[in-house]
Design a protein around this motif. Structure first.
Motif, PDB file in Angstrom:
ATOM      1  N   GLY A 109     -29.225 -10.937  32.461  1.00 35.60           N
ATOM      2  CA  GLY A 109     -29.064 -10.336  33.778  1.00 35.60           C
ATOM      3  C   GLY A 109     -30.312  -9.674  34.331  1.00 35.60           C
ATOM      4  O   GLY A 109     -30.331  -9.259  35.491  1.00 35.60           O
ATOM      5  N   SER A 110     -31.367  -9.576  33.504  1.00 33.13           N
ATOM      6  CA  SER A 110     -32.619  -9.014  34.014  1.00 33.13           C
ATOM      7  C   SER A 110     -33.223  -9.909  35.082  1.00 33.13           C
ATOM      8  O   SER A 110     -33.892  -9.436  36.002  1.00 33.13           O
ATOM      9  N   CYS A 111     -33.016 -11.200  34.942  1.00 31.06           N
ATOM     10  CA  CYS A 111     -33.536 -12.167  35.915  1.00 31.06           C
ATOM     11  C   CYS A 111     -32.414 -12.853  36.689  1.00 31.06           C
ATOM     12  O   CYS A 111     -32.499 -13.022  37.898  1.00 31.06           O
ATOM     13  N   HIS A 112     -31.371 -13.263  35.986  1.00 34.84           N
ATOM     14  CA  HIS A 112     -30.278 -14.003  36.604  1.00 34.84           C
ATOM     15  C   HIS A 112     -29.279 -13.024  37.206  1.00 34.84           C
ATOM     16  O   HIS A 112     -28.548 -12.351  36.486  1.00 34.84           O
ATOM     17  N   GLN A 113     -29.258 -12.960  38.524  1.00 32.53           N
ATOM     18  CA  GLN A 113     -28.402 -12.015  39.221  1.00 32.53           C
ATOM     19  C   GLN A 113     -27.029 -12.637  39.511  1.00 32.53           C
ATOM     20  O   GLN A 113     -26.666 -13.651  38.940  1.00 32.53           O
ATOM     21  N   ARG A 114     -26.285 -12.059  40.441  1.00 28.01           N
ATOM     22  CA  ARG A 114     -24.898 -12.458  40.676  1.00 28.01           C
ATOM     23  C   ARG A 114     -24.767 -13.795  41.395  1.00 28.01           C
ATOM     24  O   ARG A 114     -23.697 -14.399  41.411  1.00 28.01           O
ATOM     25  N   ALA A 115     -25.849 -14.257  42.014  1.00 30.81           N
ATOM     26  CA  ALA A 115     -25.816 -15.526  42.746  1.00 30.81           C
ATOM     27  C   ALA A 115     -27.205 -16.146  42.717  1.00 30.81           C
ATOM     28  O   ALA A 115     -28.193 -15.485  42.364  1.00 30.81           O
ATOM     29  N   ASN A 116     -27.284 -17.433  43.062  1.00 29.47           N
ATOM     30  CA  ASN A 116     -28.577 -18.102  43.124  1.00 29.47           C
ATOM     31  C   ASN A 116     -29.499 -17.385  44.105  1.00 29.47           C
ATOM     32  O   ASN A 116     -29.062 -16.941  45.169  1.00 29.47           O
ATOM     33  N   PHE A 117     -30.760 -17.288  43.720  1.00 29.48           N
ATOM     34  CA  PHE A 117     -31.782 -16.778  44.626  1.00 29.48           C
ATOM     35  C   PHE A 117     -32.721 -17.936  44.888  1.00 29.48           C
ATOM     36  O   PHE A 117     -33.735 -18.110  44.231  1.00 29.48           O
ATOM     37  N   ASP A 118     -32.352 -18.787  45.863  1.00 32.30           N
ATOM     38  CA  ASP A 118     -33.059 -20.047  46.057  1.00 32.30           C
ATOM     39  C   ASP A 118     -34.501 -19.920  46.535  1.00 32.30           C
ATOM     40  O   ASP A 118     -35.317 -20.774  46.199  1.00 32.30           O
ATOM     41  N   PRO A 119     -34.870 -18.880  47.322  1.00 29.07           N
ATOM     42  CA  PRO A 119     -36.297 -18.778  47.661  1.00 29.07           C
ATOM     43  C   PRO A 119     -37.185 -18.719  46.420  1.00 29.07           C
ATOM     44  O   PRO A 119     -38.308 -19.202  46.423  1.00 29.07           O
ATOM     45  N   GLY A 120     -36.661 -18.118  45.336  1.00 29.71           N
ATOM     46  CA  GLY A 120     -37.400 -18.079  44.080  1.00 29.71           C
ATOM     47  C   GLY A 120     -36.884 -19.083  43.076  1.00 29.71           C
ATOM     48  O   GLY A 120     -37.335 -19.127  41.942  1.00 29.71           O
ATOM     49  N   ARG A 121     -35.887 -19.888  43.518  1.00 25.27           N
ATOM     50  CA  ARG A 121     -35.257 -20.900  42.664  1.00 25.27           C
ATOM     51  C   ARG A 121     -34.718 -20.297  41.365  1.00 25.27           C
ATOM     52  O   ARG A 121     -34.805 -20.897  40.292  1.00 25.27           O
TER      53      ARG A 121
END
Length: 210
Positions: A109-121
């Motif tokens: 969870g330090s990097c992978h949040q609750r949903a995709n962050f597509d600008p940063g892929r």
């Protein structure tokens, strides 16, 4: 005042390091730009007269999902996940940890949040984690995965009906069909995969040959 500024600078540097590591984890894969194929419906196998052969064929169709990188990457043979359509070892280097959510120093969870962050892929889901060790199937044949997925000791303690819900409805599994920019989705849809599981179980849950 100097101490406060120094602490602020260190915190900013730490945040920058974490952002760089997260960006490395989200490195796009050229193969991810290509769309995935579809899945045949259970009815497409009705012409197979032999019940066991029909059941095995249904699982082989489901196997297009189970052996896709979106699934295999989170069912690794070891304690390090894979990433991208090429199944590269996860960067930055991370470990499974005791619960599959990473170690104390590098949680998923330090990097992978609750949903995709597509600008940063960066892929994301509230329950992002690795499948348990006993559910690892990276490098295994479809026949071996079939035997494994039927065994409660190696499928997360799931009964047959639980498999239908897990593959056909679980939202973390569903991420495989909406993985965000730079990653190819699993074939077909989650509903189609769930229908194939249900039909396979109803037809006797036979496994394909090695």
């Amino acid at each position: 005042m100097t101490s406060v500024l120094r602490i602020g600078a260190l915190a900013s540097a730490g945040a920058l390091v974490l952002l760089v590591l997260c960006a490395q984890a989200a490195e796009p894969d050229p193969a991810g730009e290509h769309p995935a194929g579809g899945l045949a419906s259970p009815e497409a196998f009705d012409t197979i007269a032999d019940a066991q052969g029909r059941s095995a064929a249904l699982f082989s169709e489901l196997g297009k999902v189970l052996t896709h990188p979106r699934c295999v990457n989170c069912h690794p043979a070891g304690d390090r996940p894979r990433q991208g359509d090429l199944g590269r070892p996860h960067q930055p280097p991370v470990a499974r940890g005791e619960t599959g959510h990473g170690t104390a120093s590098m949680r998923c969870g330090s990097c992978h949040q609750r949903a995709n962050f597509d600008p940063g892929r960066m892929p994301g889901h509230p329950e992002w984690h690795l499948a348990p060790r006993e559910m690892a199937w990276e490098g295994r044949s479809l026949a071996a995965i079939c035997a494994q997925i039927k065994d409660p000791a190696r499928n997360g303690g799931r009964a047959p009906e639980d498999l239908v819900r897990h593959i056909g409805q679980d939202t973390l599994v569903g991420w495989a069909w909406a993985p965000g920019a730079g990653r190819s989705p699993a074939p077909g849809t989650q509903a189609q995969a769930g229908a194939l599981v249900a039909a396979w179980l109803a037809s006797g849950a036979a496994c394909p040959a090695e």
